[in-house]
Design an enzyme around this catalytic site. Structure first.
Site, PDB file in Angstrom:
ATOM      1  N   CYS A   1      -5.088  26.665  12.189  1.00 20.29           N
ATOM      2  CA  CYS A   1      -3.851  27.103  11.870  1.00 20.29           C
ATOM      3  C   CYS A   1      -3.823  27.128  10.114  1.00 20.29           C
ATOM      4  O   CYS A   1      -3.948  25.937   9.637  1.00 20.29           O
ATOM      5  CB  CYS A   1      -2.990  25.874  12.319  1.00 20.29           C
ATOM      6  SG  CYS A   1      -1.344  26.228  11.660  1.00 20.29           S
TER       7      CYS A   1
ATOM      8  N   CYS B   1      -0.993  25.592   8.255  1.00 19.42           N
ATOM      9  CA  CYS B   1      -1.014  24.127   8.469  1.00 19.42           C
ATOM     10  C   CYS B   1      -1.973  23.507   7.489  1.00 19.42           C
ATOM     11  O   CYS B   1      -1.487  22.495   6.539  1.00 19.42           O
ATOM     12  CB  CYS B   1      -1.470  23.655   9.746  1.00 19.42           C
ATOM     13  SG  CYS B   1      -0.342  24.502  10.995  1.00 19.42           S
ATOM     14  N   ASP B   2      -3.133  24.149   7.336  1.00 23.27           N
ATOM     15  CA  ASP B   2      -4.163  23.313   6.885  1.00 23.27           C
ATOM     16  C   ASP B   2      -4.987  24.047   5.452  1.00 23.27           C
ATOM     17  O   ASP B   2      -5.485  23.220   4.764  1.00 23.27           O
ATOM     18  CB  ASP B   2      -5.471  22.964   7.800  1.00 23.27           C
ATOM     19  CG  ASP B   2      -4.969  22.222   9.023  1.00 23.27           C
ATOM     20  OD1 ASP B   2      -4.250  21.338   8.562  1.00 23.27           O
ATOM     21  OD2 ASP B   2      -5.418  22.588  10.076  1.00 23.27           O
TER      22      ASP B   2
END
Ligand code: NAP
Length: 316
Positions: A136, A139-140
């Site tokens: 992701c 997200c990261d």
């Protein structure tokens, strides 16, 4: 867990969709069981820092967020079974869910089993998940702001989206695709090709992700020339598709050709009283917050459904 007890709502899955649903149904006074599955808390248990979930201006660790969601559901009376759902029977009411430990009956069911990212399947990948390997980018990738190079694998819209996202974060992005054509939509391809920071390696596969404590690079092979080389990078984002966890509902619930549950009115399935929420039915947004939103919708529909059947039954 009392396997003889009948529940008003059985929530299958304990990610943001399942937990949000359980918070709503238990607060509404409905007897709620959450079958938490093999990874209680879902995909966020495998991530580190979550910076885009509203309400946490300083960010929150994924596992902490999920533990809090589960605790919040329990606070209002939801029971959480750390069991894996292995079979469903929607042929008659009450519905039945079979787990590895027992059988549960519910007047309604909310399917929130999520989707699992597909992985490349190499040993180094599994070892470095959460240490530079991620499925992701939104997200990261922000954790790698200013990085010299971020690698994205895949040729679909997700890979294109991830590469474009990473281009705002890093000095360079290397997109690695196994063919010489992208599967991504034209508009995404156009954006990709016009972003000078993104370099595409065609007909290339990753053979190994290099690094002990964290990702340091990838070893790739050109499928046409056979040439192998090392590419240094700080992180690898795998975007090769998702697999919705719908196996046990096949035959009961309508799924599309990729296996996602087909819903109408947002969260209703083809069976009255069975609802679906989160990544098991949503292949477009796939965010913790949107999954929680679908969980809320499914819960509100389940609450309404139970009110109607109780009224028909003349109360409890
Ligand atoms: P996808 O369209 O299935 O693409 C997966 C990509 O990964 C393909 O290019 C595939 O290569 C590659 N791949 C699969 N297995 C691989 C392996 N083992 N090793 C290397 N590469 C592998 O998946 P997606 O990109 O996640 O998209 C899923 C759906 O969501 C699509 O319908 C997409 O349009 C939609 N989506 C839309 C948006 C948007 O509109 N902005 C954003 C994200 C997703 P091949 O091409 O060679 O098969």
């Amino acid at each position: 867990m009392d396997s003889q007890k009948m529940y008003d709502v059985i929530v299958v899955g304990s990610g943001p969709a399942g937990c949000a649903a359980a918070i709503y149904t238990s607060r509404a006074g409905l007897r709620t069981l959450v079958i938490a599955g093999l990874t209680p808390g879902g995909q966020l248990m495998k991530t580190t820092f979550v910076e885009n979930f509203p309400g946490f201006p300083d960010g929150v660790m994924g596992p902490e967020l999920m533990m809090n969601m589960m605790r919040q559901a329990e606070k209002y009376g939801a029971e959480i079974a750390n069991e894996e759902a292995v079979e469903a029977d929607f042929s008659s009411r009450p519905f039945r869910i079979f787990t590895d430990k027992g059988t549960y009956e519910g007047l309604s069911v909310i399917v929130a089993t999520g989707a699992s990212p597909k992985w490349l399947g190499i040993e180094s990948e599994q070892r470095l998940i959460g240490r530079g390997v991620s499925s992701c980018a939104p997200c990261d990738a922000p954790l790698f702001r200013g990085a010299k190079n971020l690698v994205v694998v895949g040729g679909g819209d997700s890979a294109a989206e991830y590469a474009l996202f990473c281009a705002n974060i890093a000095q360079q992005v290397t997109l690695i695709h196994r063919r010489d054509k992208l599967r991504a939509s034209k508009i995404m391809q156009d954006r990709l090709f016009s972003e000078p920071k993104i370099k595409i390696l065609w007909n290339t596969i990753i053979e190994e992700i290099i690094g002990e404590e964290r990702v340091e690079g990838v070893m790739v092979r050109d499928l046409v020339s056979g040439e192998r080389k090392r590419i240094d990078c700080e992180a690898v984002f795998v975007a090769i598709g998702h697999k919705p966890e719908t196996e046990i509902f096949r035959g009961w619930l309508e799924v599309d050709d990729e296996g996602y549950i087909v819903t109408r009115d947002f969260v209703k399935t083809n069976i009255e009283g069975v609802f679906a929420a989160g990544e098991v039915m949503d292949k477009r947004y796939r965010q913790a917050i949107s999954s929680a939103g679908f969980g809320c919708m499914a819960a509100l529909e389940a609450i309404r459904y139970i009110e109607i059947i109780r009224a028909k039954m003349g109360g409890r």
